[in-house]
Design a protein around this motif. Structure first.
Motif, PDB file in Angstrom:
ATOM      1  N   GLU A  72       2.436 -11.467  -0.017  1.00  8.58           N
ATOM      2  CA  GLU A  72       3.106 -10.170  -0.111  1.00  8.58           C
ATOM      3  C   GLU A  72       2.355  -9.283  -1.101  1.00  8.58           C
ATOM      4  O   GLU A  72       1.887  -9.760  -2.141  1.00  8.58           O
ATOM      5  N   VAL A  73       2.224  -7.983  -0.783  1.00 10.18           N
ATOM      6  CA  VAL A  73       1.584  -7.035  -1.704  1.00 10.18           C
ATOM      7  C   VAL A  73       2.370  -5.727  -1.720  1.00 10.18           C
ATOM      8  O   VAL A  73       3.191  -5.465  -0.834  1.00 10.18           O
ATOM      9  N   ALA A  74       2.071  -4.910  -2.728  1.00  5.76           N
ATOM     10  CA  ALA A  74       2.668  -3.577  -2.826  1.00  5.76           C
ATOM     11  C   ALA A  74       1.599  -2.521  -2.574  1.00  5.76           C
ATOM     12  O   ALA A  74       0.413  -2.734  -2.870  1.00  5.76           O
ATOM     13  N   VAL A  75       2.024  -1.387  -2.015  1.00  7.69           N
ATOM     14  CA  VAL A  75       1.157  -0.225  -1.826  1.00  7.69           C
ATOM     15  C   VAL A  75       1.881   0.967  -2.436  1.00  7.69           C
ATOM     16  O   VAL A  75       3.064   1.179  -2.176  1.00  7.69           O
ATOM     17  N   LEU A  76       1.173   1.748  -3.252  1.00 10.45           N
ATOM     18  CA  LEU A  76       1.761   2.911  -3.898  1.00 10.45           C
ATOM     19  C   LEU A  76       1.135   4.187  -3.345  1.00 10.45           C
ATOM     20  O   LEU A  76      -0.083   4.343  -3.366  1.00 10.45           O
ATOM     21  N   GLY A  77       1.980   5.099  -2.850  1.00 10.63           N
ATOM     22  CA  GLY A  77       1.490   6.387  -2.358  1.00 10.63           C
ATOM     23  C   GLY A  77       2.251   6.854  -1.131  1.00 10.63           C
ATOM     24  O   GLY A  77       2.944   6.070  -0.476  1.00 10.63           O
ATOM     25  N   GLY A  78       2.110   8.141  -0.806  1.00  6.48           N
ATOM     26  CA  GLY A  78       2.851   8.690   0.330  1.00  6.48           C
ATOM     27  C   GLY A  78       2.032   9.551   1.268  1.00  6.48           C
ATOM     28  O   GLY A  78       2.573  10.189   2.169  1.00  6.48           O
ATOM     29  N   GLY A  79       0.700   9.564   1.071  1.00  8.27           N
ATOM     30  CA  GLY A  79      -0.166  10.366   1.929  1.00  8.27           C
ATOM     31  C   GLY A  79      -0.785   9.544   3.052  1.00  8.27           C
ATOM     32  O   GLY A  79      -0.461   8.366   3.234  1.00  8.27           O
ATOM     33  N   ASP A  80      -1.683  10.158   3.788  1.00  8.05           N
ATOM     34  CA  ASP A  80      -2.326   9.496   4.930  1.00  8.05           C
ATOM     35  C   ASP A  80      -3.011   8.198   4.523  1.00  8.05           C
ATOM     36  O   ASP A  80      -2.856   7.176   5.193  1.00  8.05           O
ATOM     37  N   THR A  81      -3.774   8.241   3.411  1.00 10.21           N
ATOM     38  CA  THR A  81      -4.526   7.048   3.005  1.00 10.21           C
ATOM     39  C   THR A  81      -3.592   5.891   2.703  1.00 10.21           C
ATOM     40  O   THR A  81      -3.809   4.767   3.166  1.00 10.21           O
ATOM     41  N   ALA A  82      -2.533   6.158   1.944  1.00 11.32           N
ATOM     42  CA  ALA A  82      -1.595   5.090   1.561  1.00 11.32           C
ATOM     43  C   ALA A  82      -0.976   4.445   2.800  1.00 11.32           C
ATOM     44  O   ALA A  82      -0.903   3.212   2.905  1.00 11.32           O
ATOM     45  N   LEU A  83      -0.538   5.259   3.739  1.00 13.53           N
ATOM     46  CA  LEU A  83       0.137   4.718   4.921  1.00 13.53           C
ATOM     47  C   LEU A  83      -0.842   4.007   5.857  1.00 13.53           C
ATOM     48  O   LEU A  83      -0.523   2.953   6.421  1.00 13.53           O
TER      49      LEU A  83
END
Length: 311
Positions: free
Chosen positions: A146-157
């Protein structure tokens, strides 16, 4: 003396090199300390470049660019540039690492941008040991974890979707409840069963030990949450790389915007004759490969015209 110095080897720099050399300039050098390709080489997938129908990773996409752009005589110097300054006679001095320097009639600066730091506790301490800004570089280390991703733009998603093919679960953390990414990408993320959205949240701290990250502490609207994950990928925007334009007195060589971007017109001209800027570095850059490539071509055509008029 060089006819044209191009600083930066991403899509803007390579396109500038192609158009300048094919346009007849004989002595054109692109200064890029690493391999050409730019930031896009760390992208997991590119599906929106016109004319390239198949989805490709960034390295595969950029590989033929170098070959094509070198075909007409562009030279690549694998050395870092420390400063660009203008001389009294109108030429430019390009100060290189190691104390050397080159002279050029004109300069195109396309040094791009670098991922911003998110600013949470433990980010610096665990960078490269569980904190990453590149899913294609480091995603493999978290296979079936399991990992986390931080962000809300195109790259993050897009990177969350990429990681969902490798990892068992993705926690996508965003400070708002709406995303800045393309609607089609948002829809894909929402439909992916491996991705859990954690909105209206911020990362308070990443903690761990000598082995690396052990968890991520979040601040939510109604409390806190502790994710027991060994890694977090941060995609919270970009800072432009404008350091080489700084002069000895601390001022910039040309006019700049409040955010540190270079002020240019539609021809990619700065307010300094013979100095051009292209790609992520210039004001209002959309930060897309196709736009950077177009900028590079425009800057090269402007530089060709400028150099012709010197004679």
């Amino acid at each position: 003396m060089l006819d044209l110095a191009i600083i930066g080897g991403g899509p803007a720099g390579l396109s500038a090199g192609l158009y300048a050399t094919r346009g007849g300039l004989k002595n054109v050098v692109m200064f890029e300390k690493g391999m050409p390709g730019g930031q896009i080489t760390s992208s997991s997938e590119i599906e929106n470049y016109p004319g390239v129908a198949q989805v490709m990773d960034g390295i595969s996409f950029m590989t033929p660019w170098s070959e094509q752009c070198m075909r007409f005589g562009l030279k690549h110097e694998m050395v870092g540039v420390e400063q660009v300054s203008k001389n009294a006679d109108g030429t430019f001095t390009i100060k290189l690492e190691g104390g050397k320097s080159e002279m050029a009639k004109a300069v195109i600066v396309c040094t791009g941008s670098a991922p911003k730091k998110a600013g949470f506790k433990g980010e610096e301490e665990f960078f490269g040991r569980g904190v990453s800004t590149c899913a294609t570089c480091d995603g493999f280390f978290y296979k079936n974890k399991e990992v986390a991703v931080l962000g809300g733009g195109d790259t993050a998603l897009e990177e969350a979707l990429y990681l969902a093919n490798i990892c068992s679960k993705i926690y996508l953390i965003h400070r708002r409840d709406t995303f800045r990414a393309a609607p089609s990408t948002v829809e894909k993320v929402k439909k992916n069963e491996k991705i859990e959205l954690i909105t209206n949240a911020s990362v308070d701290e990443v903690y761990g030990d000598a082995s690396g990250v052990l968890g991520v502490k979040l601040k939510l609207q109604n409390g806190e949450r502790d994710l027991k994950v060994p890694g977090i990928f941060t995609f919270v925007g970009l800072n432009v790389r404008n350091e080489i334009l700084k002069q000895d007195d601390g001022s910039f060589l040309c006019e700049m915007e409040a955010g540190g971007q270079v002020s240019v017109n539609l021809k990619m001209q700065t307010n300094i004759a013979g100095l051009f800027a292209a790609g992520d570095l210039r004001k209002d850059a959309p930060k897309q490969v196709i736009c950077a490539a177009g900028d590079g071509a425009v800057a090269a055509l402007s530089a060709l015209s400028y150099i012709e008029n010197l004679h």
